[in-house]
Motif scaffolding. Structure first.
Motif, PDB file in Angstrom:
ATOM      1  N   GLY A 131       2.638  13.299  -3.913  1.00  0.00           N
ATOM      2  CA  GLY A 131       2.563  11.914  -4.376  1.00  0.00           C
ATOM      3  C   GLY A 131       2.798  11.011  -3.177  1.00  0.00           C
ATOM      4  N   GLU A 132       3.640   9.989  -3.343  1.00  0.00           N
ATOM      5  CA  GLU A 132       3.829   9.000  -2.276  1.00  0.00           C
ATOM      6  C   GLU A 132       4.497   9.599  -1.031  1.00  0.00           C
ATOM      7  OE1 GLU A 132       6.330   5.670  -3.402  1.00  0.00           O
ATOM      8  OE2 GLU A 132       6.716   5.203  -1.297  1.00  0.00           O
ATOM      9  N   VAL A 133       3.842   9.472   0.116  1.00  0.00           N
ATOM     10  CA  VAL A 133       4.517   9.788   1.384  1.00  0.00           C
ATOM     11  C   VAL A 133       4.726   8.540   2.216  1.00  0.00           C
ATOM     12  CG1 VAL A 133       4.009  12.204   1.885  1.00  0.00           C
ATOM     13  CG2 VAL A 133       2.345  10.471   2.504  1.00  0.00           C
ATOM     14  N   ILE A 134       3.848   7.545   2.005  1.00  0.00           N
ATOM     15  CA  ILE A 134       3.966   6.312   2.771  1.00  0.00           C
ATOM     16  C   ILE A 134       4.078   5.151   1.798  1.00  0.00           C
ATOM     17  CG2 ILE A 134       2.595   4.639   4.114  1.00  0.00           C
ATOM     18  CD1 ILE A 134       1.584   6.823   5.832  1.00  0.00           C
ATOM     19  N   GLY A 135       4.993   4.233   2.098  1.00  0.00           N
ATOM     20  CA  GLY A 135       5.049   2.971   1.380  1.00  0.00           C
ATOM     21  C   GLY A 135       5.060   1.865   2.419  1.00  0.00           C
ATOM     22  N   GLY A 136       4.141   0.920   2.304  1.00  0.00           N
ATOM     23  CA  GLY A 136       4.098  -0.128   3.319  1.00  0.00           C
ATOM     24  C   GLY A 136       3.472  -1.396   2.782  1.00  0.00           C
ATOM     25  N   MET A 173       0.845  -1.197   0.000  1.00  0.00           N
ATOM     26  CA  MET A 173       0.000   0.000   0.000  1.00  0.00           C
ATOM     27  C   MET A 173       0.879   1.245   0.000  1.00  0.00           C
ATOM     28  SD  MET A 173      -0.441   1.822   3.158  1.00  0.00           S
ATOM     29  CE  MET A 173       0.230   1.669   4.803  1.00  0.00           C
ATOM     30  N   ASP A 174       0.499   2.205  -0.823  1.00  0.00           N
ATOM     31  CA  ASP A 174       1.184   3.501  -0.849  1.00  0.00           C
ATOM     32  C   ASP A 174       0.139   4.568  -0.546  1.00  0.00           C
ATOM     33  OD1 ASP A 174       3.568   2.345  -1.571  1.00  0.00           O
ATOM     34  OD2 ASP A 174       3.675   3.251  -3.569  1.00  0.00           O
ATOM     35  N   VAL A 175       0.463   5.494   0.343  1.00  0.00           N
ATOM     36  CA  VAL A 175      -0.439   6.621   0.584  1.00  0.00           C
ATOM     37  C   VAL A 175       0.070   7.816  -0.214  1.00  0.00           C
ATOM     38  CG1 VAL A 175      -1.466   8.171   2.294  1.00  0.00           C
ATOM     39  CG2 VAL A 175      -1.000   5.777   2.898  1.00  0.00           C
TER      40      VAL A 175
HETATM   41 MG    MG Z   1       7.839   3.274  -2.087  1.00  0.00          MG
END
Ligand code: MG
Ligand code: 4AD
Length: 453
Positions: free
Chosen positions: A375-380, A367-369
């Protein structure tokens, strides 16, 4: 004893004798007295100081130019003029360090680009004072958020032997007294080591014992991308939760971003007025919007469909199986949904080895927020907890299971579903302040070709 200017400006009543110290922003001379605008970095505002020509120390007035440091003693009185509530009537003034006309920060505003060339002095500017005060407050907010939810703060190593993201974008660590030759005997640690790209793998080992943990520390990437959103050294916040699935992971990520937006509005109000005026006019509304509105959630496949149907011309191609680029991410949040968006279930080929394989055998629980402006701040992800599937996944990504034996042990003994994410602290700060370049939210930016100061 000296009082910080932020406390003097917030005083409830006049005070007969106080001492302030700071750097002169400007001096104006009138007949028989001078005005000094003094700033000590404790807040955005300046303290107005009135110095009569007869005041002890006033003979130094000609040297009290922009950039000079002084200590002033005097009475805090209501200011008769508009523009400030209080002013300091000096009874004594002492020049600590002069600054001649070559002082690079003169009264006129400077561009962030120019200020980067004097990174040792830029914290004295309004912009960088505001940024670094906000950065400090937000760091506290991060710890508060996790402490309130019973997360254990763990310190993961900066020097590591494994490449968590499998992208190979790492800095090698050697010692200056390295033995000659190659191979394990020549290595300080008996093996090749690197600066960490993520504390995730180590955080997982702690989560699989302490339940909910987080790390918050420096992270390094040798990506050769000179963009406004990439730094070679940045700070990452990485929570990891045992007994948690992808839903719980997305819930935490979204709650975290909302909490940080709320905290900024509540606790950084003065500096936010500066950002709203000089950096990004919409920043306050944007944060309020994030606090008030639910995030959107869509699978990757749907994100691709939306982008394909958008009629937009993008620089990079869009099709199922390709990574989303920042222009695509920004289209989704800024144009299509007009809200933060969490995208999940990405194809396994474009994500790292540790993500859990879905039933379809093609996608993983990534999941990417994505937030507007960045754009992307979280990648998990939810992590792969099945030993055999994880071993297959390592091989699928051309990694050797034996190199990850300790990581695999978590699946060998009492394995549990678990999930977590990484959030770039600087990207969060960019989002919260509206500052458009990652170099301007870090005190000393490290980017390709740049490690001065
Ligand atoms: Mg990422
Ligand atoms: O998406 P990334 O690469 O994810 C991980 O490293 C996971 N191991 C995290 C985890 O699950 N514990 O990086 C996470 C976040 C990105 O979303 C981005 O905000 C930030 O780290 N980031 C960077 N920030 C600044 N400069 C860079 N070069 C960055 N690379 C990633």
């Amino acid at each position: 004893m000296r009082t910080l200017i932020k406390h003097l400006l917030a005083a409830a009543e006049p005070r007969e004798r106080v001492e302030a110290a700071g750097w002169v922003r400007t001096r104006r001379d009138a007949k028989g007295f001078s005005f000094l605008e003094l700033n000590d970095g404790s807040c955005l505002g300046n303290l107005q100081v009135v110095v009569d020509t007869g005041t002890p120390g006033a003979e130094h007035l000609p040297h009290l130019t922009t950039g000079a440091s002084v200590i002033v003693e005097g009475a805090l009185v209501a200011s008769p003029a508009a523009g400030q509530k209080w002013e300091l009537r000096a009874t004594g003034i002492r020049l600590l360090g002069g600054a001649d006309a070559s002082y690079p920060l003169q009264k006129k505003g400077h561009t962030p680009e120019f200020l980067r060339t004097i990174a040792h002095l830029r914290p004295r500017s309004n912009l960088f004072g505001a940024v670094f005060r906000t950065r400090s407050r937000l760091a506290y907010a991060v710890h508060e958020f996790f402490r309130d939810r019973d997360f254990v703060y763990v310190h993961t190593p900066i020097i590591t032997a494994s490449d968590c993201e499998g992208a190979g974008e790492m800095f090698r660590v050697t010692s200056t007294g390295a033995k000659s030759g190659e191979g394990p005997a020549a290595e300080f640690f008996g093996r090749p080591t690197y600066l960490t790209v993520s504390g995730q793998l180590e955080a997982e080992t702690l989560a699989c014992a302490l339940s909910n943990v987080y790390t918050f520390g420096p992270t390094f990437r040798a990506e050769n991308s000179n963009t406004a959103r990439h730094a070679a050294e940045f700070w990452m916040i990485e929570p990891e939760m045992a007994f948690c699935d992808l839903q719980g992971d997305m819930d935490l990520g979204e709650a975290f971003i909302k909490a940080m937006a709320r905290y900024t509005l509540e606790h950084c109000a003065e500096d936010m007025t500066f950002f709203a005026r000089f950096v990004d006019k919409t920043v306050v509304e944007r944060l309020q919007f994030v606090v008030d509105r639910p995030f959107q959630r869509i699978p990757y496949a749907e994100a691709v469909r939306i982008l394909e149907a958008s009629g937009q011309t993008f620089e990079y191609p869009v099709s199922y199986g390709l990574n989303l680029q920042s222009e695509h991410e920004r289209y989704l949040t800024e144009c299509h949904f007009k809200a933060p968006v969490t995208v999940y279930d990405y194809p396994r080929d474009i994500k790292p080895f540790y993500m859990r394989l879905n039933e379809d055998g093609r996608t993983v629980t990534a999941m990417d927020v994505l937030v507007p402006g960045i754009g992307e701040v979280i990648g998990g992800a939810q992590r792969e907890e099945r030993l055999d599937v994880l071993e297959q996944s390592l091989r699928f990504h051309k990694l050797r299971p034996e190199d990850y034996w300790w990581y695999l042990d978590l699946r060998r003994y009492g394995s549990v579903p678990h999930a977590g994410f990484g959030l770039g602290f600087e990207r969060l700060l960019m989002f919260l302040t509206g500052v458009g370049n990652i170099r301007d939210v870090i005190p000393f930016a490290r980017t390709p070709g740049n490690a001065d100061f």
